[in-house]
Design a protein around this motif. Structure first.
Motif, short mmCIF file in Angstrom:
data_model
loop_
_atom_site.label_atom_id
_atom_site.label_comp_id
_atom_site.label_asym_id
_atom_site.label_seq_id
_atom_site.Cartn_x
_atom_site.Cartn_y
_atom_site.Cartn_z
N ALA A 67 0.84 -1.20 0.00
CA ALA A 67 0.00 0.00 0.00
C ALA A 67 0.87 1.25 0.00
O ALA A 67 2.09 1.18 0.20
N GLU A 68 0.25 2.39 -0.22
CA GLU A 68 1.01 3.63 -0.22
C GLU A 68 1.76 3.84 1.09
O GLU A 68 2.89 4.32 1.10
N ARG A 90 -0.68 -8.41 4.93
CA ARG A 90 -1.48 -8.50 3.70
C ARG A 90 -2.74 -7.63 3.77
O ARG A 90 -3.20 -7.14 2.75
N GLU A 91 -3.29 -7.46 4.94
CA GLU A 91 -4.51 -6.67 5.12
C GLU A 91 -4.23 -5.53 6.10
O GLU A 91 -3.52 -5.71 7.09
N ALA A 92 -4.83 -4.37 5.82
CA ALA A 92 -4.64 -3.21 6.70
C ALA A 92 -5.12 -3.51 8.11
O ALA A 92 -4.48 -3.12 9.09
N ASP A 93 -6.24 -4.21 8.23
CA ASP A 93 -6.77 -4.51 9.56
C ASP A 93 -5.82 -5.40 10.37
O ASP A 93 -5.75 -5.28 11.59
N ALA A 94 -5.07 -6.26 9.70
CA ALA A 94 -4.08 -7.10 10.40
C ALA A 94 -2.96 -6.23 10.98
O ALA A 94 -2.45 -6.52 12.07
N ALA A 95 -2.60 -5.18 10.26
CA ALA A 95 -1.58 -4.25 10.78
C ALA A 95 -2.11 -3.54 12.02
O ALA A 95 -1.38 -3.35 13.00
N ALA A 96 -3.38 -3.17 12.00
CA ALA A 96 -3.98 -2.50 13.16
C ALA A 96 -4.04 -3.42 14.37
O ALA A 96 -3.84 -2.98 15.51
N VAL A 97 -4.30 -4.69 14.14
CA VAL A 97 -4.32 -5.67 15.24
C VAL A 97 -2.95 -5.74 15.91
O VAL A 97 -2.85 -5.81 17.14
N ALA A 106 4.00 1.42 16.07
CA ALA A 106 3.18 2.39 15.34
C ALA A 106 2.61 1.74 14.09
O ALA A 106 2.98 0.62 13.72
N LEU A 107 1.72 2.47 13.46
CA LEU A 107 1.06 2.03 12.23
C LEU A 107 0.96 3.24 11.32
O LEU A 107 0.67 4.35 11.79
N VAL A 108 1.20 3.05 10.03
CA VAL A 108 0.98 4.11 9.05
C VAL A 108 -0.11 3.65 8.10
O VAL A 108 -0.08 2.53 7.59
N CYS A 109 -1.11 4.54 7.90
CA CYS A 109 -2.23 4.26 7.00
C CYS A 109 -2.82 5.60 6.56
O CYS A 109 -2.43 6.65 7.06
N ASP A 110 -3.77 5.56 5.63
CA ASP A 110 -4.40 6.81 5.20
C ASP A 110 -5.31 7.34 6.31
O ASP A 110 -5.72 6.60 7.21
N ARG A 111 -5.60 8.62 6.24
CA ARG A 111 -6.33 9.28 7.32
C ARG A 111 -7.76 8.75 7.48
O ARG A 111 -8.27 8.67 8.60
N VAL A 112 -8.42 8.38 6.40
CA VAL A 112 -9.77 7.84 6.50
C VAL A 112 -9.75 6.52 7.28
O VAL A 112 -10.53 6.31 8.20
#
Length: 173
Positions: A67-68, A90-97, A106-112
């Motif tokens: 991802a970006e 593989r999934e954004a939600d797995a990174a959040a977990v 920390a975690l980097v993702c888009d603001r939404v």
């Protein structure tokens, strides 16, 4: 397909979390930005060690694979000379977990996406300003300058009176 449908007059405006695209400025009119959906840094509340991206050296950062956010972290770490362990999922939600469980710092993702995680986990917060600028805009046909002027007046008014901020609070937090 949205730009093609706009061009053939199926509708007058594109208002659909549309990112600004400088390559299309000869084809459409863009409004001022109403939301910066850029990449942000999330950390757990109470972790005073992370006040900015520079504090990530020697730490683990989760991202969605490919991802970006993944590209942004790699580029910023390289450009700033930081030794960051990137934990790509593989999934954004797995990174959040991983962040929620304390397995990364920390975690980097888009603001939404970040606002969705904040609504699900009150122990998270956004660290500092967005790492990238990804303005969301409204598009109109080139033959619609009056319409775009009215859109920009409305956006400016909503920005000044706090309505746009209220929409972010209502729908993203």
């Amino acid at each position: 397909g949205l730009y093609d449908a706009l061009k053939v007059r199926k509708f007058d405006l594109i208002i659909s979390a549309l990112p600004y695209d400088a390559t299309l400025t000869r084809d459409v009119l863009y409004s001022q930005s109403y939301f910066n959906a850029g990449q942000v840094l999330l950390a757990r509340s109470g972790d005073a060690r992370i006040q900015s991206f520079m504090d990530l050296s020697g730490r683990k950062v989760a991202v969605e694979l490919g991802a970006e956010a993944h590209q942004v972290v790699k580029r910023l770490a390289r450009d700033k000379g930081l030794a960051i362990e990137i934990v790509a999922q593989r999934e954004a939600d797995a990174a959040a977990v991983l962040l929620h469980a304390g397995q990364v710092d920390a975690l980097v993702c888009d603001r939404v996406t970040a606002h969705r995680y904040l609504s699900q986990d009150p122990d998270l917060y956004i660290v500092g300003a967005p790492l990238t600028d990804e303005p969301l805009v409204i598009a109109a046909r080139l033959d619609s300058p009056v319409l775009m002027q009215e859109v920009n007046v409305a956006l400016q008014t909503w920005h000044e009176n706090g309505f746009l901020d209220e929409l972010v609070r209502r729908w993203l937090q």
